[in-house]
Design a protein around this motif. Structure first.
Motif, PDB file in Angstrom:
ATOM      1  N   THR A 159       0.836  -1.205   0.000  1.00 44.80           N
ATOM      2  CA  THR A 159       0.000   0.000   0.000  1.00 44.80           C
ATOM      3  C   THR A 159       0.869   1.253   0.000  1.00 44.80           C
ATOM      4  O   THR A 159       1.716   1.421   0.878  1.00 44.80           O
ATOM      5  CB  THR A 159      -0.924   0.009   1.238  1.00 44.80           C
ATOM      6  OG1 THR A 159      -1.681  -1.201   1.224  1.00 44.80           O
ATOM      7  CG2 THR A 159      -1.866   1.202   1.230  1.00 44.80           C
ATOM      8  N   VAL A 161       0.625   5.372   0.114  1.00 41.68           N
ATOM      9  CA  VAL A 161      -0.340   6.413   0.472  1.00 41.68           C
ATOM     10  C   VAL A 161       0.264   7.787   0.179  1.00 41.68           C
ATOM     11  O   VAL A 161       1.421   8.046   0.512  1.00 41.68           O
ATOM     12  CB  VAL A 161      -0.705   6.319   1.980  1.00 41.68           C
ATOM     13  CG1 VAL A 161      -1.736   7.384   2.358  1.00 41.68           C
ATOM     14  CG2 VAL A 161      -1.225   4.925   2.309  1.00 41.68           C
ATOM     15  N   TYR A 258       0.800   1.523   5.804  1.00 42.07           N
ATOM     16  CA  TYR A 258       1.434   1.801   4.510  1.00 42.07           C
ATOM     17  C   TYR A 258       2.729   1.016   4.343  1.00 42.07           C
ATOM     18  O   TYR A 258       3.378   0.638   5.320  1.00 42.07           O
ATOM     19  CB  TYR A 258       1.726   3.302   4.365  1.00 42.07           C
ATOM     20  CG  TYR A 258       2.690   3.855   5.420  1.00 42.07           C
ATOM     21  CD1 TYR A 258       2.223   4.559   6.518  1.00 42.07           C
ATOM     22  CD2 TYR A 258       4.071   3.678   5.309  1.00 42.07           C
ATOM     23  CE1 TYR A 258       3.086   5.067   7.473  1.00 42.07           C
ATOM     24  CE2 TYR A 258       4.949   4.180   6.251  1.00 42.07           C
ATOM     25  CZ  TYR A 258       4.458   4.876   7.340  1.00 42.07           C
ATOM     26  OH  TYR A 258       5.314   5.375   8.284  1.00 42.07           O
ATOM     27  N   LEU A 261       4.827   5.946   2.209  1.00 44.36           N
ATOM     28  CA  LEU A 261       3.978   7.110   2.519  1.00 44.36           C
ATOM     29  C   LEU A 261       4.642   8.362   1.976  1.00 44.36           C
ATOM     30  O   LEU A 261       5.792   8.662   2.321  1.00 44.36           O
ATOM     31  CB  LEU A 261       3.817   7.234   4.042  1.00 44.36           C
ATOM     32  CG  LEU A 261       3.054   8.464   4.562  1.00 44.36           C
ATOM     33  CD1 LEU A 261       1.566   8.394   4.189  1.00 44.36           C
ATOM     34  CD2 LEU A 261       3.198   8.580   6.090  1.00 44.36           C
TER      35      LEU A 261
END
Ligand SMILES: Cc1cc2nc3c(=O)[nH]c(=O)nc-3n(C[C@H](O)[C@H](O)[C@H](O)COP(=O)(O)OP(=O)(O)OC[C@H]3O[C@@H](n4cnc5c(N)ncnc54)[C@H](O)[C@@H]3O)c2cc1C
Length: 408
Positions: A159, A161, A258, A261
């Motif tokens: 992930t 972000v 995350y 980030l």
């Protein structure tokens, strides 16, 4: 007095005193001296280095070397300007006086404020520490921008972000430019099946200009970028790789774990302006210099003008805006000094070159009220290679050789 020598025993009074030697301050100084080579201009700037920040997004994508974005401050200081290499600590406009951190005071007939914006790395819990981890970065500082590129290369999926804060932001498009660039790069590396790109933005839309917003909505939908609006970053736990947001509508905290980030820090007016009588008292522009939106003259102190990121103007804070503000400010300042009416007006022009990939750019240009105002006879609402080349190659040259010399 030569330009490149910091003033050791400079006069304490200037006909025009400029605060800040960034894009705004140097452009105004150059224009003032070009129009009137005898004019006594002083400029306060502590930094040895001048940066062209618009390329930092491409530093974050590894396209531009960090060193290519900076030059010695002495090389951009216009000849004949007295450079006070110090920080402003207090501005007293009722006494036409400014205090510096080296204990000196300067006085002026007229003041130009170009002190930029304060990046609030300290305003998000844990952010300063998290920025030292390899999974968090920001193109809002040059040092970190090159680490963003390392992080994009090290990313193996998961992930990612990208944040965008509430309130005034320097180049409001940059938080999404780096998101598009990272997404395209990971896609190129075959990581899209293994990664989720999340845009956690405090606002309610991609960009306020409807014609461009429609394009950006199409891009995020086509790429499957997960846009989560009304998310305002409040805390980062760098060890746990967890970001906490305040959901501004539901009024509750939301956490996102995350693997990478990218933070755009909240921004505030520089303290020396926010703590002075020049500041707007309250509202969206609280702390920023309270100038007339058209003339750029201060609303209460007529011998004070402001431009650039520090000015309380309802338009995007960009170098492109400064390019249009500077001739207006200089024309009006000259009229003020001559005792004649101010005739020049700024229309709120700003521009946001939205990089969507290497070789692709959507060029947003607009005036007050987010009124779309394209310059070129092509469809600027589309992703274009020619507009990318403009940003990558033409605009930096125009900056160093035109704008900072008072020619563009
Ligand atoms: C990642 C990123 C991407 C961007 N992309 C674009 C783009 O594509 N197009 C575009 O047009 N713009 C872009 N911008 C925005 C643009 O760079 C800024 O709007 C512009 O540099 C602001 O100029 P300024 O003179 O107001 O502030 P600055 O250039 O920051 O100058 C302020 C100066 O004041 C000095 N200063 C600060 N405090 C004091 C003090 N107390 N005393 C004395 N001096 C002080 C600082 O050292 C600095 O030199 C981008 C910015 C970033 C960070």
């Amino acid at each position: 007095m030569t330009a490149s020598t910091p003033a050791a025993s400079a006069a304490t009074h200037h006909r025009v005193l400029i605060l800040g030697g960034g894009s705004a301050g140097i452009t105004v100084a150059a224009r003032l001296r070009r129009g009137d080579p005898g004019l006594d201009v002083g400029l306060v700037e502590p930094s040895d280095t001048h940066a062209y920040q618009p390329l930092w997004t491409l530093v974050g994508r590894g396209v531009v070397e960090p060193a290519a974005t900076t030059r010695p401050q002495s090389s951009v200081m216009p000849k004949g300007v007295t450079w006070h290499r110090a920080r402003v600590v207090a501005i007293e406009p009722s006494a036409n006086r400014v205090e510096l951190d080296d204990g000196r005071a300067l006085t002026y007939d007229s003041l130009v404020v170009g002190l930029g914006i304060r990046l609030g790395w300290d305003l998000v819990d844990g952010l300063a520490d998290a920025m030292r981890t390899p999974h968090v970065g920001s193109v809002y500082s040059l040092d970190s921008a090159s680490r963003v590129w390392q992080a994009l290369q090290a990313f193996q999926g998961g992930t990612a972000v990208f944040t965008n804060p509430l309130g005034q932001v320097r180049c409001g498009g940059a938080p999404q430019k780096i998101m598009y660039l990272a997404d395209a790069y990971w896609r190129e590396r075959g990581l899209s099946d293994r990664s989720e790109v999340v845009g956690a933005f405090a606002g309610t839309m991609m960009l306020g200009v409807p014609e461009i917003n429609a394009t950006l909505e199409r891009i995020v939908a086509a790429r499957g970028i997960d846009m989560r609006f009304r998310h305002d970053l409040r805390a980062v736990d760098g060890a746990a790789k967890r970001a906490t947001f305040r959901h501004l509508e539901r009024d509750e905290d939301v956490t996102i774990d995350y693997d990478f980030l990218h933070v755009t820090p909240p921004m505030r007016a520089p303290e020396s302006v926010a703590n002075s009588p020049l500041a707007v008292d309250e509202g969206a522009h609280a702390g920023f210099a309270d100038v007339d939106h058209a003339t750029l003259q201060h609303l209460r102190f007529p011998n004070v003008f402001a431009l650039g990121d520090v000015a309380a103007l309802p338009t995007a804070k960009t170098g492109a805006a400064i390019r249009k503000q500077a001739p207006v400010l200089v024309g009006n300042l000259r009229s003020f000094l001559a005792g004649t009416p101010l005739e020049k007006a700024y229309d709120g022009y700003s521009s946001c070159p939205l990089l969507t990939d290497v070789g692709k750019l959507v060029l947003a240009e607009f005036t007050y009220g987010n009124t779309y105002k394209p310059t070129f006879p092509v469809d600027q609402t589309k992703e274009r290679l020619d507009m990318y080349m403009l940003k990558r190659h033409v605009l930096p040259q125009m900056y160093w050789h035109g704008m900072l010399r008072g020619l563009a």
